[in-house]
Design a protein around this motif. Structure first.
Motif, short mmCIF file in Angstrom:
data_model
loop_
_atom_site.label_atom_id
_atom_site.label_comp_id
_atom_site.label_asym_id
_atom_site.label_seq_id
_atom_site.Cartn_x
_atom_site.Cartn_y
_atom_site.Cartn_z
N PHE A 1 0.85 -1.05 0.18
CA PHE A 1 -0.06 -0.10 0.12
C PHE A 1 0.89 1.23 -0.19
O PHE A 1 2.14 1.33 0.22
N CYS B 1 -0.18 4.35 1.86
CA CYS B 1 -1.18 5.13 2.58
C CYS B 1 -0.85 6.47 2.55
O CYS B 1 0.37 6.71 3.02
N TYR C 1 -0.95 8.93 4.70
CA TYR C 1 -0.49 9.64 5.88
C TYR C 1 0.83 8.62 6.50
O TYR C 1 1.47 9.20 7.14
N CYS C 2 1.27 7.63 5.71
CA CYS C 2 2.37 6.92 6.16
C CYS C 2 3.39 6.69 4.85
O CYS C 2 4.59 7.10 5.22
N MET C 3 3.16 6.62 3.83
CA MET C 3 3.97 6.21 2.79
C MET C 3 3.63 7.14 1.53
O MET C 3 3.02 6.48 0.38
N GLY D 1 6.43 -1.09 7.67
CA GLY D 1 6.23 -1.94 6.46
C GLY D 1 4.99 -3.00 6.57
O GLY D 1 4.31 -2.86 7.53
N GLU D 2 4.65 -3.65 5.68
CA GLU D 2 3.52 -4.63 5.71
C GLU D 2 4.22 -6.11 5.97
O GLU D 2 4.93 -6.52 5.33
N ASN E 1 -2.04 -4.41 7.31
CA ASN E 1 -2.96 -4.16 6.54
C ASN E 1 -4.01 -4.89 6.03
O ASN E 1 -5.11 -4.30 5.38
S1 SF4 Z 1 2.89 0.39 6.32
FE1 SF4 Z 1 0.82 0.38 6.66
S2 SF4 Z 1 0.11 2.22 7.15
FE2 SF4 Z 1 2.04 2.48 5.91
S3 SF4 Z 1 1.62 2.25 3.87
FE3 SF4 Z 1 1.83 0.35 4.30
S4 SF4 Z 1 -0.23 -0.25 4.99
FE4 SF4 Z 1 -0.21 1.75 4.91
#
Ligand code: SF4
Ligand SMILES: C[S@@+](CC[C@H](N)C(=O)[O-])C[C@H]1O[C@@H](n2cnc3c(N)ncnc32)[C@H](O)[C@@H]1O
Length: 338
Positions: free
Chosen positions: A23, A25, A27-29, A68-69, A97
Motif C-alpha cells: 500500500f 497510505c 499518511y504513512c508512505m 512496512g507490511e 494492513n
Molecule cells: S505500512 Fe501500513 S500504514 Fe504504511 S503504507 Fe503500508 S499499509 Fe499503509
C-alpha cells in the motif's frame, strides 16, 4: 529493573520485519517509489529471535510485529513460531494492513499468534483506495473475517482519522466493529516520517472523536490498560461487546509512561517513534558479539533514553512560535514500525 532517565522500564518491543509495503497510505508512505532495503540488510529471523530473547531478559513482555507490511515478509509464521517459544514472553501481536490476511490467518494461528490488529480507515471502497492508493477494501474485509473464523482474539481495527478525509466515518466504523465483535482503536493523525504533509488542522482530536461516538453509542472511560498502554479505552454503556479506544499521541501524549523499544527491519534499536536515529545492532550481531556484551549495549541504550517527543510537540503547539514538523527530521514510519 532496568529504567531509563525518566524511570520508565522496557516492556514492549515493536519489530519491523520489512520496510516494504504493497500500500501507499497517504499518511504513512505518500511517495510512489522508495529505495527498499536490500535483502542482505534485513535482519534474519534467527537474528530477530536472538535479540528478542535478550530483550525479554531485560523486561520485555510483549512483542508486536509490524513494518512496512509484515505479511509481505515471506514465511512470517516461522518467526512467530520461534518467538512463541521464548520463555517469559507473554504476548505476541501482529499489525497488518490485512490485504493478504485471508491467505495467512490459518498458518499464523497454527504458529502461535493469538491476536491481530488490522488497519482499516474507511468502509467505502473508493475512499479506501484513495487513502491506501493501492488497496482493495474487499480483501481487507475478507482478511478480518478469516481471522475471526480462525478464532483470533481480540481482533482490533486501527483507524487513523484525518480531517476532511474520513472523519465522517467514525460512527460507521464503530457500528461495523460492534456488529462483528471487533475491537476498535482510533488513532490521531501523527507527523510520522518526513513526507506526510502533516498539519495540526488535519488532526481530529481524541476529544472530538469521543464526542462524535457518544452522540450515537454512549461510552464510559476505562483508562489505559496496565496504566501504560498508548490507547485510552472505553466501554459501551449499553453493554455491547468489543472494546473501543483512542490513541491520542498528539493531544494527550503518553511519553511519561512509554515502555516501548523499536527494532527496525535493518537492525537499529530506536527508543521513540519520532526519533531521527537508532543504535545499529546488526553490525554487533554480525560482528560476532556475545549475548553478554549485547545485553550490556541494550542496557546502556535504555539507561540513557530520554525521549519525550510528543510532550515536547504538544508544548510547542501551544507556544507562541508553534510547531513545524519540517524542522524535525525523523526515521520513516515504514522502517520504524508503527
Ligand atoms: S505500512 Fe501500513 S500504514 Fe504504511 S503504507 Fe503500508 S499499509 Fe499503509
Ligand atoms: C506503519 S503501519 C505498519 C503495519 C501495517 N502495514 C498496517 O498498516 O497496519 C502501523 C500503524 O501505523 C499507523 N500509521 C501510519 N502512519 C500514521 C500516521 N501518520 N498517523 C497515525 N497513525 C499512522 C497505521 O495506520 C497502522 O495502523
Amino acid at each position: 529493573m532496568l529504567l531509563d532517565t525518566f524511570q520508565r522500564p522496557v516492556k514492549d518491543l515493536r519489530i519491523s520485519v520489512t520496510d516494504r509495503c504493497n500500500f501507499r497510505c497517504t499518511y504513512c508512505m505518500p511517495l510512489d517509489d522508495y529505495d527498499w532495503l536490500a535483502k542482505s540488510e534485513i535482519l534474519t529471523f534467527e537474528e530477530i529471535t536472538r535479540l528478542a530473547r535478550l530483550f525479554v531478559q531485560l523486561g520485555v513482555e510483549k512483542i508486536r510485529l509490524t513494518g512496512g507490511e509484515p505479511l509481505a515478509r515471506r514465511d512470517l509464521e516461522r518467526l512467530v513460531a520461534s518467538l512463541s517459544a521464548i520463555d517469559g514472553l507473554r504476548d505476541i501481536c501482529l499489525t497488518t494492513n490485512g490485504s493478504t490476511l485471508a491467505e495467512k490467518a490459518a498458518v499464523l494461528k497454527a504458529a502461535g499468534l493469538r491476536r491481530i490488529n488490522v488497519s482499516l480507515d474507511s468502509l467505502k471502497p473508493d475512499r479506501f483506495r484513495q487513502i491506501t492508493k493501492r488497496g482493495d477494501l474487499k480483501k481487507v474485509l475478507n482478511g478480518l473475517f478469516a481471522a475471526k473464523e480462525q478464532g483470533f482474539s481480540p481482533i482490533k481495527i486501527n483507524a487513523v482519522i484525518e480531517r476532511g478525509v474520513n472523519d465522517d466515518e467514525i460512527i460507521d466504523l464503530v457500528a461495523f466493529s460492534r456488529e462483528h465483535g471487533f475491537a476498535i482503536r482510533f488513532i490521531e493523525f501523527m507527523d510520522v516520517g518526513n513526507a506526510n504533509h502533516w498539519q495540526s488542522d488535519k488532526i481530529v482530536s481524541k476529544q472530538e472523536i469521543i464526542h462524535t461516538i457518544n452522540t450515537r453509542f454512549p461510552l464510559q472511560e476505562i483508562g489505559r490498560k496496565g496504566g501504560n498502554a498508548p490507547s485510552v479505552d472505553y466501554q459501551y454503556v449499553d453493554g455491547a461487546g468489543g472494546d473501543i479506544g483512542v490513541i491520542a499521541s498528539i493531544t494527550e501524549p503518553f511519553c511519561s509512561s512509554c515502555t516501548r523499544a523499536r527494532l527496525t527491519a535493518d537492525g537499529r534499536l530506536v527508543t521513540c517513534l519520532f526519533a531521527n536515529t537508532g543504535h545499529n545492532l546488526k553490525v554487533l550481531l554480525r560482528g560476532g558479539m556475545t549475548d553478554e556484551k549485547l545485553l550490556d549495549v541494550l542496557r546502556s541504550v535504555w539507561l540513557q533514553r530520554k525521549d519525550r517527543y510528543s510532550e515536547e510537540r504538544l508544548a510547542a503547539l501551544h507556544s507562541a512560535t508553534g510547531y513545524d514538523p519540517k524542522e524535525h527530521k525523523k526515521i520513516e514510519m515504514i522502517s520504524l514500525g508503527g
